[in-house]
Write a protein that holds these residues in place. Sequence first.
Motif, PDB file in Angstrom:
ATOM      1  N   PRO A   1       0.812  -1.229   0.000  1.00  0.00           N
ATOM      2  CA  PRO A   1       0.000   0.000   0.000  1.00  0.00           C
ATOM      3  C   PRO A   1       0.842   1.273   0.000  1.00  0.00           C
ATOM      4  O   PRO A   1       0.421   2.292  -0.570  1.00  0.00           O
ATOM      5  N   TRP A   2       2.018   1.224   0.619  1.00  0.00           N
ATOM      6  CA  TRP A   2       2.901   2.394   0.618  1.00  0.00           C
ATOM      7  C   TRP A   2       3.314   2.746  -0.806  1.00  0.00           C
ATOM      8  O   TRP A   2       3.274   3.913  -1.202  1.00  0.00           O
ATOM      9  N   TRP A   3       3.698   1.753  -1.588  1.00  0.00           N
ATOM     10  CA  TRP A   3       4.058   2.013  -2.981  1.00  0.00           C
ATOM     11  C   TRP A   3       2.871   2.589  -3.751  1.00  0.00           C
ATOM     12  O   TRP A   3       3.032   3.476  -4.600  1.00  0.00           O
ATOM     13  N   GLY A   4       1.666   2.090  -3.464  1.00  0.00           N
ATOM     14  CA  GLY A   4       0.483   2.624  -4.141  1.00  0.00           C
ATOM     15  C   GLY A   4       0.301   4.111  -3.887  1.00  0.00           C
ATOM     16  O   GLY A   4      -0.044   4.876  -4.799  1.00  0.00           O
ATOM     17  N   LYS A   5       0.551   4.539  -2.657  1.00  0.00           N
ATOM     18  CA  LYS A   5       0.422   5.962  -2.318  1.00  0.00           C
ATOM     19  C   LYS A   5       1.506   6.806  -2.990  1.00  0.00           C
ATOM     20  O   LYS A   5       1.250   7.915  -3.459  1.00  0.00           O
ATOM     21  N   VAL A   6       2.722   6.261  -3.050  1.00  0.00           N
ATOM     22  CA  VAL A   6       3.835   7.018  -3.636  1.00  0.00           C
ATOM     23  C   VAL A   6       3.601   7.281  -5.121  1.00  0.00           C
ATOM     24  O   VAL A   6       3.747   8.414  -5.600  1.00  0.00           O
ATOM     25  N   VAL A   7       3.236   6.241  -5.863  1.00  0.00           N
ATOM     26  CA  VAL A   7       3.056   6.448  -7.308  1.00  0.00           C
ATOM     27  C   VAL A   7       1.845   7.325  -7.604  1.00  0.00           C
ATOM     28  O   VAL A   7       1.842   8.099  -8.565  1.00  0.00           O
ATOM     29  N   LYS A   8       0.832   7.246  -6.750  1.00  0.00           N
ATOM     30  CA  LYS A   8      -0.345   8.106  -6.930  1.00  0.00           C
ATOM     31  C   LYS A   8       0.053   9.576  -6.789  1.00  0.00           C
ATOM     32  O   LYS A   8      -0.393  10.445  -7.555  1.00  0.00           O
ATOM     33  N   LYS A   9       0.918   9.850  -5.834  1.00  0.00           N
ATOM     34  CA  LYS A   9       1.350  11.237  -5.590  1.00  0.00           C
ATOM     35  C   LYS A   9       2.034  11.827  -6.814  1.00  0.00           C
ATOM     36  O   LYS A   9       1.852  13.015  -7.133  1.00  0.00           O
ATOM     37  N   PHE A  10       2.787  10.993  -7.534  1.00  0.00           N
ATOM     38  CA  PHE A  10       3.598  11.515  -8.642  1.00  0.00           C
ATOM     39  C   PHE A  10       3.085  11.112 -10.026  1.00  0.00           C
ATOM     40  O   PHE A  10       3.761  11.350 -11.031  1.00  0.00           O
ATOM     41  N   GLY A  11       1.925  10.499 -10.095  1.00  0.00           N
ATOM     42  CA  GLY A  11       1.315  10.215 -11.383  1.00  0.00           C
ATOM     43  C   GLY A  11       1.991   9.133 -12.198  1.00  0.00           C
ATOM     44  O   GLY A  11       2.025   9.192 -13.430  1.00  0.00           O
ATOM     45  N   ARG A  12       2.525   8.129 -11.521  1.00  0.00           N
ATOM     46  CA  ARG A  12       3.110   6.971 -12.209  1.00  0.00           C
ATOM     47  C   ARG A  12       2.297   5.725 -11.870  1.00  0.00           C
ATOM     48  O   ARG A  12       1.307   5.792 -11.158  1.00  0.00           O
ATOM     49  N   HIS A  13       2.708   4.573 -12.411  1.00  0.00           N
ATOM     50  CA  HIS A  13       2.027   3.317 -12.122  1.00  0.00           C
ATOM     51  C   HIS A  13       2.954   2.393 -11.339  1.00  0.00           C
ATOM     52  O   HIS A  13       4.175   2.519 -11.401  1.00  0.00           O
ATOM     53  N   VAL A  14       2.358   1.446 -10.621  1.00  0.00           N
ATOM     54  CA  VAL A  14       3.136   0.420  -9.917  1.00  0.00           C
ATOM     55  C   VAL A  14       2.535  -0.953 -10.211  1.00  0.00           C
ATOM     56  O   VAL A  14       1.320  -1.116 -10.216  1.00  0.00           O
ATOM     57  N   TYR A  15       3.422  -1.898 -10.515  1.00  0.00           N
ATOM     58  CA  TYR A  15       3.065  -3.317 -10.627  1.00  0.00           C
ATOM     59  C   TYR A  15       4.032  -4.054  -9.708  1.00  0.00           C
ATOM     60  O   TYR A  15       5.222  -4.174 -10.016  1.00  0.00           O
ATOM     61  N   ILE A  16       3.537  -4.520  -8.580  1.00  0.00           N
ATOM     62  CA  ILE A  16       4.402  -5.174  -7.606  1.00  0.00           C
ATOM     63  C   ILE A  16       4.976  -6.462  -8.202  1.00  0.00           C
ATOM     64  O   ILE A  16       4.255  -7.261  -8.795  1.00  0.00           O
ATOM     65  N   SER A  17       6.283  -6.657  -8.034  1.00  0.00           N
ATOM     66  CA  SER A  17       6.922  -7.917  -8.413  1.00  0.00           C
ATOM     67  C   SER A  17       6.902  -8.856  -7.221  1.00  0.00           C
ATOM     68  O   SER A  17       7.337  -8.491  -6.119  1.00  0.00           O
ATOM     69  N   THR A  18       6.393 -10.041  -7.445  1.00  0.00           N
ATOM     70  CA  THR A  18       6.233 -11.052  -6.401  1.00  0.00           C
ATOM     71  C   THR A  18       7.120 -12.251  -6.706  1.00  0.00           C
ATOM     72  O   THR A  18       7.130 -12.745  -7.837  1.00  0.00           O
ATOM     73  N   SER A  19       7.852 -12.718  -5.726  1.00  0.00           N
ATOM     74  CA  SER A  19       8.623 -13.946  -5.899  1.00  0.00           C
ATOM     75  C   SER A  19       7.726 -15.144  -5.634  1.00  0.00           C
ATOM     76  O   SER A  19       7.050 -15.216  -4.605  1.00  0.00           O
ATOM     77  N   ILE A  20       7.703 -16.070  -6.583  1.00  0.00           N
ATOM     78  CA  ILE A  20       6.923 -17.296  -6.394  1.00  0.00           C
ATOM     79  C   ILE A  20       7.860 -18.488  -6.232  1.00  0.00           C
ATOM     80  O   ILE A  20       7.508 -19.625  -6.543  1.00  0.00           O
ATOM     81  N   SER A  21       9.050 -18.219  -5.705  1.00  0.00           N
ATOM     82  CA  SER A  21      10.058 -19.262  -5.577  1.00  0.00           C
ATOM     83  C   SER A  21       9.691 -20.322  -4.540  1.00  0.00           C
ATOM     84  O   SER A  21      10.288 -21.406  -4.528  1.00  0.00           O
ATOM     85  N   SER A  22       8.714 -20.040  -3.672  1.00  0.00           N
ATOM     86  CA  SER A  22       8.332 -21.048  -2.682  1.00  0.00           C
ATOM     87  C   SER A  22       7.418 -22.111  -3.289  1.00  0.00           C
ATOM     88  O   SER A  22       7.069 -23.080  -2.619  1.00  0.00           O
ATOM     89  N   MET A  23       7.031 -21.939  -4.544  1.00  0.00           N
ATOM     90  CA  MET A  23       6.268 -22.979  -5.220  1.00  0.00           C
ATOM     91  C   MET A  23       7.198 -24.137  -5.559  1.00  0.00           C
ATOM     92  O   MET A  23       8.095 -23.999  -6.396  1.00  0.00           O
TER      93      MET A  23
END
Length: 336
Positions: free
Chosen positions: A270-292
């Motif tokens: 959620p912190w990243w969501g607020k930061v990009v909203k403030k500056f008019g950019r987009h965020v796509y969180i990268s998730t590690s699925i290595s535990s699969m």
Amino acid sequence: MNAEVQKASMIRMLDSLKRNNFNAVNFQVRSMCDAMYKSSYEPWSSYLTGTRGKAPSYDPLQFVVEECHKRGMECHAWVNPYRFSTGANWTTAADNKLREDGHLLTYGNTIILDPAQQWTIDRITDVCREIITNYDVDGILYDDYFYPNDIPSNSTAEDYDEWKNSGTSMSIGDWRRDNVNRMVKSVYDMIQTVKPWVRFGISPAGVAATNGSVASKYGVEPCPSGSSDWQYDGIFSDPLAWISSQTLDYISPQVYWKIGAKADYSTITPWWGKVVKKFGRHVYISTSISSMKVESDANDYVEYANQAEINRTSSLDGAFGSIYYSCKYLYMRNPN
């Protein structure tokens, strides 16, 4: 692995991804100042044929772009801007010339293009220009490698004299971060001129600006993480500089932790969501699925489902997406 085997493997993977509703692929095209495509600047990657500089019988990037587009999927070229070697002794003519001309910076086993040199900025910009000009890629995505991790900031550092002789009034840390920022801006500006519809993104470490003094520079709250922001002084990466200056289209921080961990996915995202909203950019969180793994149980899958829901509810920019690393983990249990 020969070309036909490589192509057949890629087709099976893309068919599977399409069948399972993935809509984009980040294809690694430059990992060590090499190329998975026909480059005017760098040798063919050893990951293709086993020998650096040896040409394959096809153009992998052209093949993957065409196959992605056949399926209605995007293809983004995944690039490491600086990394040259993490121990290998490359000896092609192009590699030897980099050494002879003094364009490399070394710390331990890590060797990179020297970020302080204008030559480096121009070379990376030219490499990215060639990719978007010669191939119908939908984007360029940088990985999270910048300066060598924990490179010292004293006279033992290979670039110390370079900083001292630069005439800057900045600290060595700010100078290094500025070198990276100038490269990012150069590539973004080039893309806006050549093909402005091609998106430019960076996938940095998942935690940034935990230090209040860093966060206050950008008018945001510190990142609520139990982990330190090692990237700021460890690899001299400042993602908020790129977001606030709008020199990228999106950020994809590697939030490679679980919900409830010390570095908590449910508070960092959620912190990243607020930061990009403030500056008019987009965020796509990268998730590690290595535990699969083969032995994974339902709890692993519930975790990833819950993370995807957090991504959706945290999105304040209309970008309800996720990036998963790495594709290979999707097939630990089932090849389809």
